[in-house]
Motif scaffolding. Structure first.
Motif, PDB file in Angstrom:
ATOM      1  N   UNK A 215      37.610  51.705  43.199  1.00 46.58           N
ATOM      2  CA  UNK A 215      37.909  50.327  42.812  1.00 46.58           C
ATOM      3  C   UNK A 215      36.823  49.792  41.888  1.00 46.58           C
ATOM      4  N   UNK A 216      35.589  50.006  42.248  1.00 47.48           N
ATOM      5  CA  UNK A 216      34.481  49.511  41.441  1.00 47.48           C
ATOM      6  C   UNK A 216      34.407  50.204  40.080  1.00 47.48           C
ATOM      7  N   UNK A 217      34.693  51.486  40.062  1.00 47.54           N
ATOM      8  CA  UNK A 217      34.703  52.202  38.782  1.00 47.54           C
ATOM      9  C   UNK A 217      35.787  51.658  37.855  1.00 47.54           C
ATOM     10  N   UNK A 218      36.916  51.297  38.440  1.00 44.34           N
ATOM     11  CA  UNK A 218      37.986  50.694  37.639  1.00 44.34           C
ATOM     12  C   UNK A 218      37.565  49.320  37.126  1.00 44.34           C
ATOM     13  N   UNK A 219      36.836  48.574  37.935  1.00 45.43           N
ATOM     14  CA  UNK A 219      36.328  47.272  37.499  1.00 45.43           C
ATOM     15  C   UNK A 219      35.401  47.425  36.297  1.00 45.43           C
ATOM     16  N   UNK A 220      34.603  48.466  36.299  1.00 45.75           N
ATOM     17  CA  UNK A 220      33.718  48.721  35.154  1.00 45.75           C
ATOM     18  C   UNK A 220      34.532  48.912  33.888  1.00 45.75           C
ATOM     19  N   UNK A 221      35.586  49.714  33.976  1.00 51.03           N
ATOM     20  CA  UNK A 221      36.437  49.964  32.810  1.00 51.03           C
ATOM     21  C   UNK A 221      37.090  48.680  32.313  1.00 51.03           C
ATOM     22  N   UNK A 222      37.621  47.892  33.227  1.00 57.97           N
ATOM     23  CA  UNK A 222      38.316  46.665  32.835  1.00 57.97           C
ATOM     24  C   UNK A 222      37.353  45.621  32.291  1.00 57.97           C
ATOM     25  N   UNK A 223      36.175  45.536  32.876  1.00 57.60           N
ATOM     26  CA  UNK A 223      35.193  44.567  32.394  1.00 57.60           C
ATOM     27  C   UNK A 223      34.690  44.962  31.004  1.00 57.60           C
ATOM     28  N   UNK A 224      34.475  46.260  30.807  1.00 54.89           N
ATOM     29  CA  UNK A 224      34.031  46.746  29.493  1.00 54.89           C
ATOM     30  C   UNK A 224      35.091  46.502  28.433  1.00 54.89           C
ATOM     31  N   UNK A 225      36.352  46.513  28.839  1.00 55.77           N
ATOM     32  CA  UNK A 225      37.445  46.268  27.904  1.00 55.77           C
ATOM     33  C   UNK A 225      37.826  44.802  27.798  1.00 55.77           C
ATOM     34  N   UNK A 226      36.990  43.926  28.349  1.00 58.78           N
ATOM     35  CA  UNK A 226      37.200  42.471  28.294  1.00 58.78           C
ATOM     36  C   UNK A 226      38.489  42.041  28.983  1.00 58.78           C
ATOM     37  N   UNK A 227      38.969  42.845  29.918  1.00 56.81           N
ATOM     38  CA  UNK A 227      40.143  42.458  30.706  1.00 56.81           C
ATOM     39  C   UNK A 227      39.749  41.530  31.847  1.00 56.81           C
ATOM     40  N   UNK A 228      38.552  41.745  32.379  1.00 56.40           N
ATOM     41  CA  UNK A 228      38.010  40.893  33.430  1.00 56.40           C
ATOM     42  C   UNK A 228      36.934  40.015  32.804  1.00 56.40           C
ATOM     43  N   UNK A 229      37.048  38.725  32.980  1.00 58.32           N
ATOM     44  CA  UNK A 229      36.099  37.791  32.385  1.00 58.32           C
ATOM     45  C   UNK A 229      35.108  37.285  33.427  1.00 58.32           C
TER      46      UNK A 229
ATOM     47  N   UNK B 240      40.913  43.232  53.193  1.00 58.06           N
ATOM     48  CA  UNK B 240      41.583  42.436  52.174  1.00 58.06           C
ATOM     49  C   UNK B 240      42.271  43.403  51.204  1.00 58.06           C
ATOM     50  N   UNK B 241      43.557  43.235  50.927  1.00 57.27           N
ATOM     51  CA  UNK B 241      44.279  44.183  50.066  1.00 57.27           C
ATOM     52  C   UNK B 241      43.644  44.318  48.690  1.00 57.27           C
ATOM     53  N   UNK B 242      43.579  45.541  48.206  1.00 53.35           N
ATOM     54  CA  UNK B 242      42.980  45.798  46.898  1.00 53.35           C
ATOM     55  C   UNK B 242      43.745  45.086  45.788  1.00 53.35           C
ATOM     56  N   UNK B 243      45.065  44.986  45.913  1.00 56.66           N
ATOM     57  CA  UNK B 243      45.860  44.289  44.903  1.00 56.66           C
ATOM     58  C   UNK B 243      45.454  42.819  44.809  1.00 56.66           C
ATOM     59  N   UNK B 244      45.210  42.193  45.956  1.00 56.31           N
ATOM     60  CA  UNK B 244      44.820  40.787  45.964  1.00 56.31           C
ATOM     61  C   UNK B 244      43.432  40.593  45.381  1.00 56.31           C
ATOM     62  N   UNK B 245      42.538  41.553  45.641  1.00 57.41           N
ATOM     63  CA  UNK B 245      41.187  41.468  45.082  1.00 57.41           C
ATOM     64  C   UNK B 245      41.227  41.641  43.567  1.00 57.41           C
ATOM     65  N   UNK B 246      41.987  42.629  43.090  1.00 52.76           N
ATOM     66  CA  UNK B 246      42.068  42.859  41.646  1.00 52.76           C
ATOM     67  C   UNK B 246      42.768  41.701  40.945  1.00 52.76           C
TER      68      UNK B 246
END
Length: 234
Positions: free
Chosen positions: A55-69, A110-116
């Motif tokens: 999950x955290x590795x995916x967050x890195x990818x999304x944050x680097x791609x400006x998907x997560x602000x 807490x469900x991963x979908x809700x966290x993401x």
């Protein structure tokens, strides 16, 4: 011809009787409990840790791609702490966390979908899209933050624990905090308040990745020991 004397033979017979003697009811009742985990327990813990890591590795990818602000504080490298603590808690127990709380929320159930979804700021997120990475919240799982203020979760945890004690509940409140909390005023005030209500406090340090963590943690534990032994001197 045997060289064993009658005295030696008597001792041998006594030892044999003692070794073959059956345990009484009291001794049997105090038998050593089976501390071996159920089959697959260790594998289950490993799966949870790996789920947090992915999950955290995916967050890195999304944050680097400006998907997560906004800000994102990862829990990579500390997965075992969250999983180990939460598997020892009950559903009715409460958890209060820091701004590095993704792993705590996931380990709490807490469900991963809700966290993401919360990362994306969507209404389907665990905080309805209003909290983001640092303010995850889910009352149904008794997960009370996600607190962006350093040491901000400690007074909340003290309040939750006090409320349960006043109700006569046996629920436990678990508060995660880092070494940065030691320099904040909330930390000694919260600990002092908890000691006023209950003489026993269990503190768990979840330190960041710096060489000074060991020394900082040692100073904190020394402080707690002094507070418990001689509170009037502080």
């Amino acid at each position: 011809m045997s060289s064993t004397t009658p005295q030696h033979e008597g001792k041998a017979r006594s030892a044999a009787r003692r070794s073959g003697r059956k345990k009484g009811p009291a001794t049997a009742a105090r038998g050593t409990p089976d501390r071996h985990p159920a089959p697959g327990h260790h594998l289950s813990l490993l799966r949870r840790m790996l789920a947090i890591r992915r999950f955290e590795e995916r967050c890195v990818e999304l944050y680097s791609g400006a998907k997560i602000r906004g800000f994102v504080h990862l829990y990579i490298g500390e997965e075992a702490v969250a999983v180990g603590v939460n598997q020892a808690l009950r559903e009715e127990d409460a958890v209060v966390s820091t701004y590095r709380e993704h792993g705590h929320a996931l380990a709490r159930g807490v469900p991963a979908d809700a966290v993401m979804a919360e990362m994306y700021g969507r209404a389907t997120g665990c905080s309805r899209g209003r909290g983001g990475s640092m303010h995850l919240f889910d009352a149904t799982h008794r997960f009370y933050g996600g607190n962006a203020i350093v040491a901000g979760g400690l007074p909340l945890a003290a309040g939750l624990a006090l409320a349960d004690r006043m109700r006569g509940s046996t629920r436990v409140t678990c508060c995660f905090f880092g070494d940065g909390a030691f320099a904040e005023g909330e930390q000694p005030v919260a600990v002092d308040g908890m000691l006023t209500v209950h003489p026993t406090v269990t503190a768990t340090l979840s330190a960041d990745h710096r060489a000074s963590d060991g020394a900082t943690g040692a100073r904190f534990l020394t402080y707690i020991d002094r507070l418990l032994q001689r509170p009037e001197e502080l």
